[in-house]
Design a protein around this motif. Structure first.
Motif, PDB file in Angstrom:
ATOM      1  N   ILE A  56       0.842  -1.204   0.000  1.00  0.00           N
ATOM      2  CA  ILE A  56       0.000   0.000   0.000  1.00  0.00           C
ATOM      3  C   ILE A  56       0.872   1.247   0.000  1.00  0.00           C
ATOM      4  O   ILE A  56       0.592   2.206  -0.725  1.00  0.00           O
ATOM      5  CB  ILE A  56      -0.992  -0.015   1.182  1.00  0.00           C
ATOM      6  CG1 ILE A  56      -2.059  -1.094   0.950  1.00  0.00           C
ATOM      7  CG2 ILE A  56      -1.652   1.354   1.366  1.00  0.00           C
ATOM      8  CD1 ILE A  56      -3.026  -1.292   2.114  1.00  0.00           C
ATOM      9  N   VAL A  91      -4.817   2.487  -4.891  1.00  0.00           N
ATOM     10  CA  VAL A  91      -5.241   1.305  -4.153  1.00  0.00           C
ATOM     11  C   VAL A  91      -6.692   1.025  -4.519  1.00  0.00           C
ATOM     12  O   VAL A  91      -7.558   1.894  -4.356  1.00  0.00           O
ATOM     13  CB  VAL A  91      -5.099   1.503  -2.630  1.00  0.00           C
ATOM     14  CG1 VAL A  91      -5.642   0.293  -1.879  1.00  0.00           C
ATOM     15  CG2 VAL A  91      -3.640   1.762  -2.257  1.00  0.00           C
ATOM     16  N   VAL A 106      -9.883  -1.390  -3.734  1.00  0.00           N
ATOM     17  CA  VAL A 106     -10.382  -2.304  -2.709  1.00  0.00           C
ATOM     18  C   VAL A 106     -11.750  -2.813  -3.133  1.00  0.00           C
ATOM     19  O   VAL A 106     -12.678  -2.019  -3.312  1.00  0.00           O
ATOM     20  CB  VAL A 106     -10.472  -1.625  -1.328  1.00  0.00           C
ATOM     21  CG1 VAL A 106     -10.937  -2.629  -0.277  1.00  0.00           C
ATOM     22  CG2 VAL A 106      -9.130  -1.023  -0.926  1.00  0.00           C
ATOM     23  N   ASP A 112      -7.701  -2.159   5.001  1.00  0.00           N
ATOM     24  CA  ASP A 112      -6.809  -1.696   3.929  1.00  0.00           C
ATOM     25  C   ASP A 112      -7.274  -0.366   3.354  1.00  0.00           C
ATOM     26  O   ASP A 112      -6.460   0.524   3.084  1.00  0.00           O
ATOM     27  CB  ASP A 112      -6.712  -2.729   2.808  1.00  0.00           C
ATOM     28  CG  ASP A 112      -5.918  -3.967   3.192  1.00  0.00           C
ATOM     29  OD1 ASP A 112      -5.377  -4.026   4.317  1.00  0.00           O
ATOM     30  OD2 ASP A 112      -5.859  -4.884   2.348  1.00  0.00           O
ATOM     31  N   ALA A 113      -8.582  -0.211   3.163  1.00  0.00           N
ATOM     32  CA  ALA A 113      -9.112   1.049   2.642  1.00  0.00           C
ATOM     33  C   ALA A 113      -8.809   2.193   3.605  1.00  0.00           C
ATOM     34  O   ALA A 113      -8.380   3.284   3.186  1.00  0.00           O
ATOM     35  CB  ALA A 113     -10.616   0.935   2.400  1.00  0.00           C
ATOM     36  N   ALA A 163      -5.027   2.979   3.516  1.00  0.00           N
ATOM     37  CA  ALA A 163      -4.685   3.710   2.295  1.00  0.00           C
ATOM     38  C   ALA A 163      -5.166   5.162   2.379  1.00  0.00           C
ATOM     39  O   ALA A 163      -4.434   6.084   1.992  1.00  0.00           O
ATOM     40  CB  ALA A 163      -5.288   3.007   1.078  1.00  0.00           C
ATOM     41  N   ALA A 164      -6.371   5.362   2.889  1.00  0.00           N
ATOM     42  CA  ALA A 164      -6.895   6.722   3.031  1.00  0.00           C
ATOM     43  C   ALA A 164      -6.030   7.528   3.999  1.00  0.00           C
ATOM     44  O   ALA A 164      -5.722   8.699   3.742  1.00  0.00           O
ATOM     45  CB  ALA A 164      -8.343   6.688   3.499  1.00  0.00           C
ATOM     46  N   LYS A 183      -3.449   7.896  -0.107  1.00  0.00           N
ATOM     47  CA  LYS A 183      -3.378   7.201  -1.392  1.00  0.00           C
ATOM     48  C   LYS A 183      -4.648   7.443  -2.200  1.00  0.00           C
ATOM     49  O   LYS A 183      -5.728   7.633  -1.644  1.00  0.00           O
ATOM     50  CB  LYS A 183      -3.202   5.687  -1.185  1.00  0.00           C
ATOM     51  CG  LYS A 183      -1.917   5.316  -0.479  1.00  0.00           C
ATOM     52  CD  LYS A 183      -0.712   5.697  -1.319  1.00  0.00           C
ATOM     53  CE  LYS A 183       0.582   5.399  -0.612  1.00  0.00           C
ATOM     54  NZ  LYS A 183       1.747   5.629  -1.503  1.00  0.00           N
ATOM     55  N   SER A 184      -4.515   7.436  -3.509  1.00  0.00           N
ATOM     56  CA  SER A 184      -5.690   7.488  -4.382  1.00  0.00           C
ATOM     57  C   SER A 184      -6.419   6.164  -4.224  1.00  0.00           C
ATOM     58  O   SER A 184      -5.871   5.107  -4.502  1.00  0.00           O
ATOM     59  CB  SER A 184      -5.280   7.712  -5.834  1.00  0.00           C
ATOM     60  OG  SER A 184      -4.669   8.982  -5.962  1.00  0.00           O
ATOM     61  N   LEU A 185      -7.656   6.232  -3.779  1.00  0.00           N
ATOM     62  CA  LEU A 185      -8.423   5.051  -3.393  1.00  0.00           C
ATOM     63  C   LEU A 185      -9.623   4.872  -4.306  1.00  0.00           C
ATOM     64  O   LEU A 185     -10.414   5.806  -4.493  1.00  0.00           O
ATOM     65  CB  LEU A 185      -8.872   5.224  -1.938  1.00  0.00           C
ATOM     66  CG  LEU A 185      -9.630   4.099  -1.259  1.00  0.00           C
ATOM     67  CD1 LEU A 185      -8.823   2.809  -1.232  1.00  0.00           C
ATOM     68  CD2 LEU A 185      -9.987   4.525   0.170  1.00  0.00           C
ATOM     69  N   ILE A 221     -12.834   2.250  -4.722  1.00  0.00           N
ATOM     70  CA  ILE A 221     -13.602   1.213  -4.049  1.00  0.00           C
ATOM     71  C   ILE A 221     -14.497   0.530  -5.075  1.00  0.00           C
ATOM     72  O   ILE A 221     -15.061   1.190  -5.949  1.00  0.00           O
ATOM     73  CB  ILE A 221     -14.456   1.806  -2.911  1.00  0.00           C
ATOM     74  CG1 ILE A 221     -13.583   2.508  -1.874  1.00  0.00           C
ATOM     75  CG2 ILE A 221     -15.335   0.744  -2.267  1.00  0.00           C
ATOM     76  CD1 ILE A 221     -12.603   1.605  -1.148  1.00  0.00           C
ATOM     77  N   ALA A 230     -13.077   7.521  -0.684  1.00  0.00           N
ATOM     78  CA  ALA A 230     -12.531   7.135  -1.983  1.00  0.00           C
ATOM     79  C   ALA A 230     -12.605   8.289  -2.980  1.00  0.00           C
ATOM     80  O   ALA A 230     -13.455   9.179  -2.865  1.00  0.00           O
ATOM     81  CB  ALA A 230     -13.310   5.939  -2.531  1.00  0.00           C
TER      82      ALA A 230
END
Length: 149
Positions: free
Chosen positions: A73, A79, A81, A95-96, A99-100, A104-106, A108, A125
């Motif tokens: 990550i 990322v 998810v 994990d979400a 990452a947030a 990180k660019s998330l 979902i 996200a």
């Protein structure tokens, strides 16, 4: 671009994204957790020794898996998810959130039936999708400015 694919391990959604990105010639490297359920559960005791109590068995495995997850990550640009239909994925939610927290660019991915349950995750996200194809389209747009069609 480095993309980490987190979430449920019971369908081929990761393969669909990898194949879709390859078909579009996207310059993407994908990483993921260990998706062999038994290996993921038993890695700690297989490497560091057996445990009599299930809690400590799981504890060893979770910590060992966290080394891989945290590194992947942290190295990722994006990322993704996925929350599946069959099981509650507490690890995916973790994990979400991780990452947030790292900024990180998330992205979902889940079905419409999870919208309410995942509203806070979705709010963190940058994109919420339902299909692997939408994820590939997002990657194509981010890398090339290309819209589907």
């Amino acid at each position: 671009m480095e993309v980490y694919l987190s979430g449920e391990i019971h369908t081929d959604w990761r393969d669909q994204i990898v194949r879709g990105a390859a078909a579009k010639g996207l310059d993407v490297t994908f990483t993921s957790p260990v998706t062999d359920h038994d290996a993921s559960d038993d890695c700690g005791v297989a490497i560091m020794g057996a445990e009599d109590q299930k809690f400590w068995h799981d504890h060893k495995g979770a910590k060992l898996n966290a080394i891989r997850t945290r590194a992947a990550i942290a190295a990722a640009d994006v990322v993704v998810v996925r929350f599946g239909e069959k099981y509650r994925q507490w690890n995916a939610a973790f994990d979400a959130g991780y990452a947030a927290a790292l900024g990180k660019s998330l992205v979902i991915m889940h079905g419409a039936d999870h919208q309410h349950a995942l509203k806070e995750v979705d709010a963190a996200a940058l994109a919420v999708t339902e299909t692997p194809e939408q994820v590939v389209q997002i990657l194509d747009y981010v890398l090339n400015g290309a819209l589907p069609g």
